[in-house]
Design a protein around this motif. Structure first.
Motif, PDB file in Angstrom:
ATOM      1  N   THR A 101      13.376  34.958 -46.934  1.00 22.26           N
ATOM      2  CA  THR A 101      12.720  36.117 -46.316  1.00 22.26           C
ATOM      3  C   THR A 101      13.686  37.272 -46.144  1.00 22.26           C
ATOM      4  O   THR A 101      13.346  38.432 -46.399  1.00 22.26           O
ATOM      5  CB  THR A 101      12.128  35.721 -44.941  1.00 22.26           C
ATOM      6  N   GLN A 104      14.415  38.796 -49.704  1.00 18.24           N
ATOM      7  CA  GLN A 104      13.319  39.638 -50.179  1.00 18.24           C
ATOM      8  C   GLN A 104      13.271  40.961 -49.426  1.00 18.24           C
ATOM      9  O   GLN A 104      13.130  42.035 -50.030  1.00 18.24           O
ATOM     10  CB  GLN A 104      11.987  38.899 -50.031  1.00 18.24           C
ATOM     11  N   ALA A 105      13.406  40.891 -48.109  1.00 19.19           N
ATOM     12  CA  ALA A 105      13.362  42.107 -47.306  1.00 19.19           C
ATOM     13  C   ALA A 105      14.552  43.013 -47.601  1.00 19.19           C
ATOM     14  O   ALA A 105      14.416  44.243 -47.643  1.00 19.19           O
ATOM     15  CB  ALA A 105      13.330  41.750 -45.815  1.00 19.19           C
ATOM     16  N   SER A 250      13.779  40.298 -35.763  1.00 16.70           N
ATOM     17  CA  SER A 250      13.144  39.446 -36.768  1.00 16.70           C
ATOM     18  C   SER A 250      13.989  39.396 -38.040  1.00 16.70           C
ATOM     19  O   SER A 250      14.700  40.349 -38.363  1.00 16.70           O
ATOM     20  CB  SER A 250      11.754  39.986 -37.108  1.00 16.70           C
ATOM     21  N   THR A 252      12.949  39.604 -41.067  1.00 16.59           N
ATOM     22  CA  THR A 252      12.480  40.613 -42.016  1.00 16.59           C
ATOM     23  C   THR A 252      13.062  41.982 -41.693  1.00 16.59           C
ATOM     24  O   THR A 252      13.528  42.699 -42.588  1.00 16.59           O
ATOM     25  CB  THR A 252      10.940  40.692 -42.002  1.00 16.59           C
ATOM     26  N   LEU A 318       5.768  38.617 -52.580  1.00 15.55           N
ATOM     27  CA  LEU A 318       6.274  39.218 -51.355  1.00 15.55           C
ATOM     28  C   LEU A 318       5.156  39.333 -50.326  1.00 15.55           C
ATOM     29  O   LEU A 318       3.962  39.286 -50.674  1.00 15.55           O
ATOM     30  CB  LEU A 318       6.821  40.617 -51.641  1.00 15.55           C
ATOM     31  N   PRO A 319       5.512  39.507 -49.044  1.00 16.37           N
ATOM     32  CA  PRO A 319       4.476  39.842 -48.055  1.00 16.37           C
ATOM     33  C   PRO A 319       3.747  41.110 -48.499  1.00 16.37           C
ATOM     34  O   PRO A 319       4.388  42.066 -48.948  1.00 16.37           O
ATOM     35  CB  PRO A 319       5.286  40.073 -46.772  1.00 16.37           C
TER      36      PRO A 319
END
Length: 364
Positions: A101, A104-105, A250, A252, A318-319
């Motif tokens: 996570t 990716q972020a 967080s 992210t 991805l989100p």
């Protein structure tokens, strides 16, 4: 062809270069000591983050000095290949630690940070000081088009997964296919860069040839900065989870904002400084090329490396909010640069969108 003369045998550093080199290795040593004695994780996180920022700047500067012997086109290729070494090492160690996570972020955040926050600040500062700034729009339009391609490559696997199409369940294979295609486009852009095309870095205005480093020194510092980046990235990732827990932020948001901006902090300041000096062409090309290098180079490389380094596999699923943010950033930045003019209000709009996106991920 290398151009080596006797005049370049003695290194001549500017004050900023001395600070960058000394600060890089001093913070690296301090981070190593803190890691060895198992010091407070937040302190190690901050020191390692500062070291990574300076090391990223040193890699970029050494690459640029090495490229001075090869021409502006080759400099762009070298920057694309080596300019993201710290981010690459962070991605590798984070994937091995299972922090997909954050990775990716951070990758998306690097693109957003350059395309929105840094470009917006450059337009804002330059516009306040010089009014409407004009620049050649050919190179920015080409970079924006390639960035849109990369955003589409990131969006398709996410849509496949979210919409439950027949390809759902094969996200790993689809991500690999997208990564290979992006790398193919990146490789195809290399001959264009070597010829001084739109994806190459322009010659920095007013650059003093007397400041060119000897080639042996540029290579030595580049290798040294790369090795230090590997060690510091390992320490940084090791302190990441405890620091996130202690600071109550967080994962992210940490990747999207903190990790992403730390890797390019010093280089971003340089781009803004050139905009403040009314050198818009150079500033915009440097800032947008940073986004392009991540989108076409770093992301697909990490997708493929994740298959062999152990840990979790990095996919391009991805989100949805991250994909939407990428799409908004790509569209808005393209619209603003397309006419070859920028104002402080356009810059403020870009920064404002970045702030809204960052705030939306504060809670996770």
């Amino acid at each position: 062809m290398f151009r080596i003369t006797g005049k370049n045998t003695r290194p001549r550093f500017s004050r900023n270069e001395w600070l960058m080199i000394g600060g890089s290795f001093a913070l690296t040593a301090l981070a190593g000591i803190l890691a060895a004695v198992q010091a407070n994780a937040v302190l190690l996180f901050l020191v390692a983050g500062g070291a990574l920022a300076l090391l990223a700047a040193l890699v970029g500067e050494a690459t640029d000095k090495l490229g001075a012997y090869l021409g502006s086109g080759a400099t762009g290729v070298l920057q694309s290949a080596l300019g993201n070494l710290p981010e690459l090492f962070i991605g590798i160690f984070a994937l091995r630690a299972g922090l997909v996570t954050v990775v990716q972020a951070a990758l998306v955040g690097s693109i957003l940070g350059n395309s929105l926050f840094v470009l917006g600040l450059a337009f804002f500062v330059g516009g306040l000081r010089h009014g409407t700034q004009r620049f050649s729009s050919e190179a920015p339009r080409m970079i924006a088009m390639l960035t849109l391609l990369a955003v589409a490559a990131l969006a398709v696997p996410t849509l496949v997964h979210t919409l439950h199409t027949p390809a759902a369940g094969h996200e790993d294979g689809l991500s690999i296919a997208c990564a290979v295609i992006l790398l193919a486009v990146f490789l195809a852009s290399i001959p264009v860069s070597l010829k001084g095309g739109p994806t190459s870095l322009p010659q920095e205005p007013g650059k003093e040839k007397a400041r060119t480093w000897p080639i042996w020194l540029a290579i030595t510092l580049l290798v040294g900065a790369g090795v230090c980046s590997a060690f510091v990235s390992d320490w940084f990732v090791g302190a990441l989870t405890p620091a996130i827990t202690f600071l109550h932020i967080s994962p992210t948001f940490t990747g999207l904002v903190i990790v992403a901006l730390a890797g390019n902090a010093v280089e971003n300041v340089v781009g803004i400084q050139f905009a403040a000096r009314n050198r818009s062409d150079y500033a915009i090309s440097v800032i947008l090329n940073s986004s392009l290098q991540v989108a076409l180079g770093l992301i697909p490389v990490l997708v493929l490396l994740s298959l062999i380094i152990g840990g979790v596999h990095l996919t391009l699923v991805l989100p949805p909010l991250l994909v939407a943010a990428l799409g908004l950033a790509a569209i808005l930045s393209t619209v603003i640069i397309y006419d070859g003019e920028s104002t402080w209000l356009e810059g403020l709009s870009l920064v404002g969108l970045y702030g809204i996106i960052a705030a939306s991920f504060w809670w996770g």
